[in-house]
Write an enzyme that holds these catalytic residues in place. Structure first.
Site, mmCIF file in Angstrom:
data_model
loop_
_atom_site.group_PDB
_atom_site.id
_atom_site.type_symbol
_atom_site.label_atom_id
_atom_site.label_comp_id
_atom_site.label_asym_id
_atom_site.label_seq_id
_atom_site.Cartn_x
_atom_site.Cartn_y
_atom_site.Cartn_z
ATOM 1 C CG HIS A 66 -3.904 -2.481 -3.189
ATOM 2 N ND1 HIS A 66 -4.404 -1.269 -3.566
ATOM 3 C CD2 HIS A 66 -4.212 -3.345 -4.195
ATOM 4 C CE1 HIS A 66 -4.983 -1.383 -4.758
ATOM 5 N NE2 HIS A 66 -4.886 -2.634 -5.149
ATOM 6 C CE LYS A 76 -2.455 1.442 3.017
ATOM 7 N NZ LYS A 76 -3.165 0.700 1.975
ATOM 8 C CE1 TYR A 136 -3.474 5.107 1.219
ATOM 9 C CE2 TYR A 136 -5.479 5.835 0.133
ATOM 10 C CZ TYR A 136 -4.267 5.168 0.089
ATOM 11 O OH TYR A 136 -3.851 4.567 -1.069
ATOM 12 C CG ASP A 175 -7.067 -3.851 -7.681
ATOM 13 O OD1 ASP A 175 -5.984 -4.120 -7.125
ATOM 14 O OD2 ASP A 175 -7.686 -2.784 -7.470
#
Length: 186
Positions: A66, A76, A136, A175
């Site tokens: 992504h 991140k 995250y 996905d």
């Protein structure tokens, strides 16, 4: 905190100081002052995290790759609180010497490593155990209209996922219809 540079500029592996005693252990998983001091040491700008995300995945779940388009690219800071994952970051910074290069690293509750992924990277991971719990922080809010999804097995990237050929991976509908990197406008 131990900091390890990777072969991709700006991508860092962080290992927290763990304090053990008869009760168990303690660590400081995030300290804004210390984290920004580390980034400054590696010629990166200070960050302000705006969102925390948590994901629980079963074994063989693959999430990603992504990426959010400019100006919504996210940096991140990841860690695994339970289980383990094979985490992959792909450099999509067109002005980078490591453009389209990737790294993969095992993050687990056992090794307690964190991965810092600067803005401009695609990201994904494969759950290596049932009930792998990933958390995250991100520097930008999620913006669905600006999210891109690159095929996890893109022929140009040639990512070496630790997948047993006898096992089917589990992908989300998003996905499953991901595009090739060459077909995307970053």
């Amino acid at each position: 905190m131990k900091v390890t540079e990777t072969n991709i500029n700006g991508l860092l592996i962080l290992e927290q100081d763990i304090y053990h005693d008869e009760r168990g252990w303690f660590s400081e998983s995030y300290n804004e002052k210390l984290f920004n001091k580390i980034l400054n040491r590696y010629n990166q700008s200070e960050v302000n995290f705006v969102q925390d995300n948590h994901a629980l995945s079963h074994k063989h779940v693959l999430r990603g790759l992504h990426y959010q388009q400019k100006p919504y690219t996210q940096a991140k800071l990841l860690q695994v609180l339970q289980g383990s994952i094979w985490d992959v970051a792909v450099d999509l910074r067109e002005d980078s010497a490591t453009y389209k290069k990737w790294i993969g690293i095992e993050l687990s509750a056992k090794n307690k490593k964190q991965l810092w992924i600067p803005a401009g990277f695609a990201h994904g991971y494969l759950s290596l155990e049932d009930n792998s719990f990933v958390t995250y922080k991100t520097t930008r809010f999620y913006k669905k209209s600006k999210e891109l999804c690159i095929k996890w097995n893109d022929s140009e990237l040639k990512i070496n996922w630790p997948i047993n050929p006898d096992v089917s991976i589990i992908l989300s509908p998003k996905d499953k219809i991901a595009q090739s990197l060459k077909d995307l406008v970053l």
